[in-house]
Design an enzyme around this catalytic site. Sequence first.
Site, short mmCIF file in Angstrom:
data_model
loop_
_atom_site.label_atom_id
_atom_site.label_comp_id
_atom_site.label_asym_id
_atom_site.label_seq_id
_atom_site.Cartn_x
_atom_site.Cartn_y
_atom_site.Cartn_z
N GLY A 257 0.83 -1.20 0.00
CA GLY A 257 0.00 0.00 0.00
C GLY A 257 0.86 1.25 0.00
N GLY B 132 1.86 5.52 1.08
CA GLY B 132 1.90 6.45 2.19
C GLY B 132 2.83 6.06 3.31
N CYS C 250 5.66 -5.30 1.81
CA CYS C 250 5.86 -3.86 1.66
C CYS C 250 5.22 -3.06 2.80
CB CYS C 250 5.40 -3.40 0.28
SG CYS C 250 6.53 -3.98 -1.00
N LEU C 251 4.12 -2.33 2.56
CA LEU C 251 3.50 -1.59 3.66
C LEU C 251 3.10 -2.55 4.78
CD1 LEU C 251 2.46 1.17 4.70
CD2 LEU C 251 0.25 0.61 3.65
N GLN D 197 6.20 -3.22 6.75
CA GLN D 197 6.57 -2.09 7.60
C GLN D 197 5.67 -2.00 8.83
OE1 GLN D 197 6.13 0.94 4.67
NE2 GLN D 197 7.99 0.37 3.56
N ASN E 171 9.11 -1.17 -4.47
CA ASN E 171 8.42 0.10 -4.58
C ASN E 171 8.12 0.60 -3.18
OD1 ASN E 171 6.80 2.29 -5.10
ND2 ASN E 171 4.98 1.07 -5.47
N PHE F 72 9.66 4.28 2.30
CA PHE F 72 9.90 4.16 3.73
C PHE F 72 10.57 2.81 3.98
CE2 PHE F 72 6.58 7.22 3.35
CZ PHE F 72 6.77 8.13 4.40
N HIS G 297 8.17 -6.98 -3.71
CA HIS G 297 6.95 -7.53 -4.30
C HIS G 297 7.24 -8.90 -4.92
CE1 HIS G 297 3.95 -4.19 -4.17
NE2 HIS G 297 5.05 -3.51 -3.90
N GLU H 185 5.32 -11.07 -6.03
CA GLU H 185 4.38 -11.45 -7.09
C GLU H 185 4.70 -10.79 -8.43
OE1 GLU H 185 3.34 -7.42 -6.61
OE2 GLU H 185 3.85 -8.92 -5.10
#
Length: 406
Positions: free
Chosen positions: A265, A267, A294-295, A298, A336, A339, A378, A380
């Site tokens: 995701g 932000g 990813c998000l 984190q 991608n 952060f 990622h 996938e």
Amino acid sequence: MSGTDPHNTPAPEAHDDAWAEPAATAVLVLADGTVIKGIGLGASGHAVGEVCFNTAMTGYEEILTDPSYAGQIITFTFPHIGNVGTNEEDIETVSMAGASGVRGVVLHSSITDPSNYRATRNFDQWLKARGIVGIAGIDTRALTALIRDKGMPNAVIAHAENGVFDMAALKQEAAGWPGLVGMDLVPMVTSGQRFTWDETPWEWGKGYGRQEAPAHHVVAIDYGIKRNILRLLARAGCKVTVVPATTSSEDILALAPDGVFLSNGPGDPAATGEYAVPVIRDIIDRGIPTFGICLGHQMLGLAVGGRTTKMHQGHHGANHPVKDMTTGKVEITSMNHGFALDRDSLPGTAKETHVSLFDGSNAGIELTDKPVFSVQYHPEASPGPQDSHYLFDRFVDLIAKTKRAA
């Protein structure tokens, strides 16, 4: 010789329209006031966001429909973007018609007519249909060098067919945008309601398939999930139920999941974590097998007591080498993220499993006391092309092991 004076010979008649510099119909205005002019493409209008660069040579349609890019203006370092057109099969947003959240696209070369048997639409037409503002004719190598030197700038990208811009207003908007730190962008890309997923990956000559005999039930929390993640979960033998980002742990547990997936995701993970982290913490405390990307990675780190930091230039591309410390193998991955999880902030129960070989940053963790792991890339996206698909099997094996021990 004729009697004409060679010194008074008139200049040849100008037939130089093809050589004339085209008028600027788009601008990229950086927060420091820098104005970069080019040729407009895609949607008309303007948008504000953070400029990043992506080094992938292929997959531009998937990149521009990846919800993780919400709030960003993507500069492609590869010059020939759009040459294979677009199609309806490679979109990554769950809602085929939904906006992915990307704010704009910056290209070096103008878009050519597509040359691919799968193409159904010209890239420029596709950008217009999806409302993405674009600019071409840019020295993307210079812009990339600027980002590497100064970090990812905030900017406004604008396209007007008449080439008329209110530069003062654009500069003010670029300078006034607060940036991604502290910004929760998940609400603009998450699903509005719960749904199930059974589509499996694309196969040559067959297209996409269907999952018919799932062995496990996985609840996927949608922070901006990509379609191919869901397909690989289905192929791994999972019945997948996708729930919105704000779903409570009580509602997730009521679905009786064998495992929980934390999606990618956009932000700031700390901002989204205000409501997501307590849910994640409750899930892992109950010993439910959990896999994050990813998000999701984190925020899993935040849930166990770690912290995240904003990166200087981020990792965006399909050529990032990552070492799996548990096997010693190196994977070529798609990344991608702007952060990163600070490894030094993690507790002793969080073991580092993957490391970026570009800059040594953390790229994966697992908990030593719970059936939980996550990665920063990622798996996938298949740049390797299938170097990282084993992670979905690792997740399913973890689910099966936990069910046997119950």
